[in-house]
Design an enzyme around this catalytic site. Structure first.
Site, short mmCIF file in Angstrom:
data_model
loop_
_atom_site.label_atom_id
_atom_site.label_comp_id
_atom_site.label_asym_id
_atom_site.label_seq_id
_atom_site.Cartn_x
_atom_site.Cartn_y
_atom_site.Cartn_z
N HIS A 21 0.86 -1.19 0.00
CA HIS A 21 0.00 0.00 0.00
C HIS A 21 0.90 1.24 0.00
CE1 HIS A 21 0.79 0.44 4.26
NE2 HIS A 21 0.18 -0.69 4.57
N HIS A 24 4.01 1.48 2.32
CA HIS A 24 5.26 0.81 1.91
C HIS A 24 5.98 1.66 0.85
CE1 HIS A 24 2.57 -2.77 2.90
NE2 HIS A 24 3.57 -2.92 3.75
N CYS A 130 1.10 -13.22 19.52
CA CYS A 130 0.23 -12.76 18.41
C CYS A 130 0.87 -13.22 17.11
CB CYS A 130 0.06 -11.24 18.40
SG CYS A 130 -0.81 -10.68 16.90
N CYS A 133 1.60 -10.28 14.68
CA CYS A 133 2.82 -9.52 14.98
C CYS A 133 4.06 -10.41 14.95
CB CYS A 133 2.75 -8.87 16.36
SG CYS A 133 1.47 -7.64 16.56
N CYS A 155 -4.82 -8.78 20.63
CA CYS A 155 -3.69 -7.90 20.30
C CYS A 155 -4.23 -6.50 19.97
CB CYS A 155 -2.94 -8.47 19.09
SG CYS A 155 -1.77 -7.31 18.38
N HIS A 158 -3.78 -5.92 16.11
CA HIS A 158 -4.54 -6.73 15.16
C HIS A 158 -5.99 -6.97 15.55
CE1 HIS A 158 -0.43 -7.63 13.82
NE2 HIS A 158 -1.00 -7.73 12.65
N LYS A 305 -4.41 5.28 10.58
CA LYS A 305 -3.19 4.74 10.00
C LYS A 305 -3.55 3.85 8.81
CE LYS A 305 0.69 1.72 10.74
NZ LYS A 305 1.08 0.44 11.32
N LYS A 308 -4.21 -2.43 5.41
CA LYS A 308 -5.24 -3.10 4.63
C LYS A 308 -6.41 -3.51 5.51
CE LYS A 308 -2.86 -7.47 5.03
NZ LYS A 308 -2.71 -8.81 4.53
ZN LIG Z 1 -0.71 -8.41 16.72
#
Ligand SMILES: [Zn+2]
Length: 520
Positions: A21, A24, A130, A133, A155, A158, A305, A308
């Protein structure tokens, strides 16, 4: 910046499972711009990027897609990550994959070295992991779940449940490096930048460091621990080593000592890995720490932020298909203070494209070249009769060249571009007040017309050299239309104003054509 010095710069290696995206692409463009700038300053600049391909999450998605993890990674590298570099015109010198043999073999050498030196021990670990992560979470990293995960700890990044894992692991004695790390931050204030990031890292380390679990035995997609092949190396420990394995660590000492240490450009969300764990690993191995770790901000779309999972992910090609790669590069490097968070909006992009690139820079170039064609048959006039107005342009060229170089040395990319734009604006004002179209009407004003067009052409040449790292396609076209010798990328950027002009111009198509379509 001294000529011939080495400037090794890296992006993070991108997690191969992610979909590229604009976040990056933003990191890539920043690192690429800095590499191009230093290359044009006569330095031995080296830009490294690549992909991070190990870990449980990749094993799981590959299995779900009915292929081996290596096949899965191969597919994503070729269809997603290498195309991203083309989309935003990245001129990287190397592309490393953590599945490359040069990486795997030399990462193992590094690990064995730490093991032999007593920095690694066997322990038991229990904690919340996680998978998103790929790291163990502290209780403070978890939040109450919502929706289908209500009543569970999830998390915070996430919003997905964590797994309670209990395993025998190998541990890196990171806790023993806390004092040396604090001394590093103290002695070299530029090591972590910007200042807010540095302060956060210092207060984190001051709380004390735990040892780091660096192996996993519950799955096998990773680099084998060299003395115990029932374990694979923790994916972050593996990934960080790319910066030295790509530079020749373990196999080409001469090259490694020439390139290393590097400047790392990272998103602020992975700053701790780069500013705490990574230098501790290097200290343990007796290697120099990075030259600098710079944590840039987040791109926000509608205040959130970019990611996706938040449905705000924008593919870079959505922007470049309409505006081109130069506009992408210019917009994100100019509109956002490098190091701070910044908001992206289609309206702002459109407005800056039109006013700054098309009207400000592109139109200036087209007008000046068209007048040289019309009034001088394309021959760039030669003159020595300058007025104060001409001398003022010359002074600005020298001043902005120095100011931009100084800003780049602080990684203040947005300031460098703003400095160069002072010359764009001054040249536009100069053309307006000197009125070369009026001078062209009276043969008695011929000398004055020559001086004005000569000054304007020389100013454009300075702009082509200074803006080449930012908008490389447009500057290559402009350089060629100005009759510049060789490639614009071979001109010394720290002496951009030295160029005194070619002999002929050739007609120039619009550098930034008008965009009619509505976007967004
Ligand atoms: Zn995570």
């Amino acid at each position: 910046m001294s000529a011939g010095a080495s400037f090794y710069i890296t992006t993070p290696i991108f997690y191969v499972n992610d979909v590229p995206h604009i976040g990056h692409a933003y990191t890539e463009v920043a690192a690429d711009l800095l590499a191009r700038w230093h290359r044009q300053a006569g330095e031995d600049a080296w830009l490294l990027t690549g992909t991070d391909e190990h870990g449980q999450k990749i094993l799981r998605t590959a299995t779900a897609n009915g292929v081996t993890p290596k096949e899965w990674a191969d597919r994503l590298v070729e269809t997603a990550w290498k195309p991203l570099l083309k989309t935003v015109d990245i001129k990287n010198d190397d592309f490393i994959r953590t599945t490359d043999e040069r990486h795997e073999v030399n990462a193992q050498k590094f690990l064995q070295h730490l093991y032999d030196a007593g920095h690694i021990y066997t322990g038991e670990y229990e904690g919340f992991y996680c998978v998103g992560c790929e790291e163990y979470k502290q209780p403070s990293d978890l939040i109450e779940g919502t929706g289908e995960f209500i009543g569970q700890q999830v998390c915070a990044i996430h919003s997905l449940p964590v797994e309670l894992l209990h395993e025998k692991n190998y541990f890196f004695r990171m806790s023993t490096f806390a004092d040396r790390l604090l001394a590093l931050y103290e002695d070299d204030p530029d090591f972590v930048q910007p200042a807010a990031a540095r302060n956060e890292v210092i207060s984190f380390v001051k709380q004390g460091l735990s040892d780091l679990s660096i192996s996993r035995s519950s799955f096998d997609w990773g680099i084998k621990v060299p003395w115990d092949d029932s374990h694979v190396v923790y994916v972050w420990f593996d990934a960080l080593l790319n910066y030295i394995t790509a530079a020749g660590y373990g196999q080409d000492d001469e090259r490694f000592s020439r390139l290393w240490p590097a400047t790392h450009i990272v998103g602020k969300d992975i700053l701790r890995f780069h500013a705490v764990i990574w230098p501790a690993m290097l200290m343990a191995a007796g290697l120099p720490v990075p030259r600098r770790v710079f944590g840039h901000g987040w791109l926000l779309v509608g205040g959130e932020k970019m990611s996706k999972s938040k449905l705000t992910g924008i593919a870079p090609s959505q922007i470049t298909d309409t505006f081109g790669s130069d506009a992408f590069r210019y917009y994100f490097m100019r509109a956002i203070s490098f190091g701070q968070d910044g908001s992206f909006s289609w309206e702002d992009l459109s407005a800056r494209y039109q006013s700054e690139l098309a009207n400000g820079f592109g139109n200036l170039a087209s007008r000046v070249i068209a007048m040289v064609v019309r009034y001088c048959d394309g021959e760039i006039p030669v003159t020595t009769a300058f007025t104060d107005a001409d001398a003022a342009i010359r002074a600005t060229e020298i001043r902005v060249t120095d100011a931009a170089g100084e800003a780049i040395s602080r990684l203040a990319i947005h300031e460098a571009i703003a400095s160069v734009w002072e010359l764009v604006d001054e040249l536009n004002g100069y053309i307006t007040t000197q009125e070369p179209w009026g001078l062209a009407k009276d043969p008695a004003d011929r000398d004055r017309l020559d001086a004005v067009l000569f000054t304007a052409v020389r100013g454009l040449g300075t702009l082509a050299v200074l803006l080449s790292p930012v908008v490389p396609e447009a500057c290559a076209k402009l350089w060629s239309a100005l009759g510049g010798e060789g490639l614009v990328t071979d001109q010394r950027i720290d002496r951009a104003w030295e160029w005194t002009g070619g002999t002929h111009v050739s007609p120039l198509e619009a550098l930034f054509p008008r965009i009619e379509a509505t976007v967004g």
